[in-house]
Every structure is written in C-alpha cells, then in structure tokens.
Design an enzyme around this catalytic site. Structure first.
Site, PDB file in Angstrom:
ATOM      1  N   ASP A  11       1.141   7.887  -0.236  1.00  0.00           N
ATOM      2  CA  ASP A  11      -0.243   7.223  -1.020  1.00  0.00           C
ATOM      3  C   ASP A  11      -1.357   8.013  -0.558  1.00  0.00           C
ATOM      4  OD1 ASP A  11      -1.378   6.279  -3.320  1.00  0.00           O
ATOM      5  OD2 ASP A  11      -1.331   4.148  -2.355  1.00  0.00           O
ATOM      6  N   HIS A  28      -2.555  16.558  -4.096  1.00  0.00           N
ATOM      7  CA  HIS A  28      -1.013  16.406  -4.600  1.00  0.00           C
ATOM      8  C   HIS A  28      -0.319  17.920  -4.073  1.00  0.00           C
ATOM      9  CE1 HIS A  28      -1.432  13.113  -6.916  1.00  0.00           C
ATOM     10  NE2 HIS A  28      -1.939  13.397  -7.965  1.00  0.00           N
ATOM     11  N   THR A  57       7.964   4.864 -12.220  1.00  0.00           N
ATOM     12  CA  THR A  57       8.113   4.722 -13.637  1.00  0.00           C
ATOM     13  C   THR A  57       6.788   4.379 -14.196  1.00  0.00           C
ATOM     14  OG1 THR A  57       8.967   2.740 -12.961  1.00  0.00           O
ATOM     15  CG2 THR A  57      10.661   4.133 -13.767  1.00  0.00           C
ATOM     16  N   LEU A 122      20.366  16.167   7.365  1.00  0.00           N
ATOM     17  CA  LEU A 122      19.618  15.420   6.842  1.00  0.00           C
ATOM     18  C   LEU A 122      19.630  15.082   5.387  1.00  0.00           C
ATOM     19  CD1 LEU A 122      16.511  13.753   7.522  1.00  0.00           C
ATOM     20  CD2 LEU A 122      15.808  15.749   6.382  1.00  0.00           C
TER      21      LEU A 122
HETATM   22  C1  FPP Z   1       0.000   9.115  -4.683  1.00  0.00           C
HETATM   23  O1  FPP Z   1      -1.291   9.812  -4.444  1.00  0.00           O
HETATM   24  C2  FPP Z   1       1.015  10.113  -4.983  1.00  0.00           C
HETATM   25  C3  FPP Z   1       2.015  10.270  -5.808  1.00  0.00           C
HETATM   26  C4  FPP Z   1       1.483  10.319  -7.163  1.00  0.00           C
HETATM   27  C5  FPP Z   1       3.315  10.532  -5.476  1.00  0.00           C
HETATM   28  C6  FPP Z   1       3.393  11.484  -4.370  1.00  0.00           C
HETATM   29  C7  FPP Z   1       3.418  12.898  -4.926  1.00  0.00           C
HETATM   30  C8  FPP Z   1       3.270  14.162  -3.988  1.00  0.00           C
HETATM   31  C9  FPP Z   1       3.544  13.756  -2.469  1.00  0.00           C
HETATM   32  C10 FPP Z   1       2.919  15.330  -4.451  1.00  0.00           C
HETATM   33  C11 FPP Z   1       4.206  16.007  -5.404  1.00  0.00           C
HETATM   34  C12 FPP Z   1       5.540  15.747  -4.823  1.00  0.00           C
HETATM   35  C13 FPP Z   1       6.417  16.771  -4.979  1.00  0.00           C
HETATM   36  C14 FPP Z   1       7.741  16.580  -4.595  1.00  0.00           C
HETATM   37  C15 FPP Z   1       6.038  18.128  -5.699  1.00  0.00           C
HETATM   38  P1  FPP Z   1      -2.394   9.130  -5.350  1.00  0.00           P
HETATM   39  O2  FPP Z   1      -2.731  10.102  -6.546  1.00  0.00           O
HETATM   40  O3  FPP Z   1      -1.959   7.577  -5.832  1.00  0.00           O
HETATM   41  O4  FPP Z   1      -3.485   8.835  -4.327  1.00  0.00           O
HETATM   42  P2  FPP Z   1      -4.756   7.891  -4.543  1.00  0.00           P
HETATM   43  O5  FPP Z   1      -4.214   6.408  -4.343  1.00  0.00           O
HETATM   44  O6  FPP Z   1      -5.674   8.415  -3.462  1.00  0.00           O
HETATM   45  O7  FPP Z   1      -5.464   7.979  -6.016  1.00  0.00           O
END
Ligand code: FPP
Length: 224
Positions: A11, A28, A57, A122
C-alpha cells in the site's frame, strides 16, 4: 521458526507519487519495480513463498483510467518477467478470479505459470482480482457442487492457495493497520507487521529487520 510464506499488502503507491507532485500512475510504476527488488531479497533470505496483493476485488471501484493503467502495467510486468523468472528459478502463480480479465491477459497469466512450473527456488504468488471473501464463496460453491464434506482440511485444500503453506508473516506498508480482505483464512496464525513506509520506499533493510523481529516473537498457535 523461519518464514516460509510471506504475504505483503503493498500500500501507498498513490501517496508516494502525490508527495512528489506526480500522478498516481507514477507511484504504481515505482511499486511494480519494487516487486522485483523485494522478490530478490526474498530469494536471498530463503523465503519460499511470496504472496503479493496486486489487484483486489475492491479495486474496481477506482477511476477507470487507474484500473486501465494497472491492467496495462500487469501486462507489461508479465511480459518482462518471463526470462527473469526462469533465470532466477522463480515459479509464478496467480490467485483470484482472473476470468474477469481480457482473454489475452488471462492467457498471458496461464502462459507464465506454465513456463515456470519447474522452477522451485521461490514461488511468487500474485493476487489478481482477489478477495478472501470471494475466494471462500468460490471454494464453498466448488465443494457443494462436488458433494464434498466441509471440513477445515477440505476448505484449505480447495482454496486458490491449496498448493501453498499457511502464511507465517504478513506485512502491510503504507500506514494502515488492516487486512483488507487479503488471505484471511490463510493468515489465521500469521504474525502481523505494519509499517508507515510507503510501498515504493520499502527496502531490503526494513524487510530484514522485520524478519529479525519475527524470529524473536513466540508463536504458540493457541497452545501455551
Ligand atoms: C496500493 O497503492 C497499491 C495497489 C493498488 C496494489 C499494488 C500494485 C502495484 C504494486 C503496482 C502494480 C503491480 C503489478 C503486478 C504490475 P494505493 O494506490 O492504494 O496507494 P495509496 O493508499 O497511497 O492511494
């Protein structure tokens, strides 16, 4: 006791980008790079299973543009990682209901799973359109359809994670202290670690420190 299965809720990508006055996408992108980095750490640290919450989801509630970007990033990730997984002896697996994704992306996920099925140093597990409650719903439906008896073992063996051991340690970056529907059944006895560090800033050093702390915690699994 050692950590065999580590799960991470990655996160803080959005906030990481906003702090730098950049669009959320940028975070991201950095987050995806960090996956490679932390996977290498896990290889080095001897962790056998690494589960990563990449798309939940609930993430469909985000703006369509952000969803599209995450899916495109995943596509790119799956393509780029093929050789790296093979060279590093990493097995790739996905959990979650991927039937919702475009056919081409589903095929790509399956292809990488097949391509790396002999790898055994792994196992990296990406949670894609994953939510524990949905996984349990699909599992119960499957058991019901097969007229199977419902026991803790039959549930465990029918989950998306049937091939993997229980989660020993669960880390959430980004400052929130909740599980957000990630591996609830599998983490029943996991040691939980929360850090304020935003995912793109998470490091080998911090992971190593957490593992050190893990080794000091006493896991009693309900006993004394
Ligand atoms: C949370 O950050 C992140 C996600 C939505 C999931 C994790 C995604 C990645 C690490 C990048 C893409 C992954 C792959 C496999 C290509 P957030 O957007 O919720 O952050 P915030 O809480 O600061 O808004």
């Amino acid at each position: 006791m050692e950590v065999k299965h580590l799960a991470i809720i990655m996160d803080g990508n959005g906030r990481w980008a906003q702090k730098r006055l950049k669009p959320r996408f940028f975070g991201h992108q950095e987050g995806a790079k960090k996956i490679q980095n932390i996977t290498e750490s896990c290889l080095y640290l001897g962790i056998k299973y690494l589960s990563l919450y990449a798309f939940s989801t609930e993430n469909w509630k985000r703006p369509q543009k952000e969803i599209d970007f995450l899916i495109q990033l995943l596509n790119q990730y799956l393509t780029q990682k093929k050789q790296i997984y093979l060279d590093s002896n990493i097995r790739f697996r996905s959990i979650g209901d991927i039937s919702i994704f475009p056919q081409k992306l589903q095929a790509k996920i399956k292809e990488l799973e097949n391509f790396t099925k002999h790898c055994n140093k792994l196992t990296q597990i990406l949670a894609l359109n994953y939510g524990s409650k949905d996984e349990l719903r699909r599992t119960f439906l499957k058991l019901h359809k097969n007229n199977s008896i419902i026991t803790q073992e039959s549930i465990t063996q029918s989950l998306d994670t049937a091939d993997f051991p229980e989660v020993d340690m669960l880390i959430r970056t980004g400052g929130e202290q909740r599980l957000s529907n990630f591996l609830l059944w599998q983490s029943a006895y996991a040691e939980l670690f929360f850090t304020k560090t935003l995912w793109p800033d998470f490091s080998h050093k911090e992971l190593a420190q957490m593992l050190e702390e893990f080794s000091l915690r006493q896991r009693r699994f309900g006993g004394i």
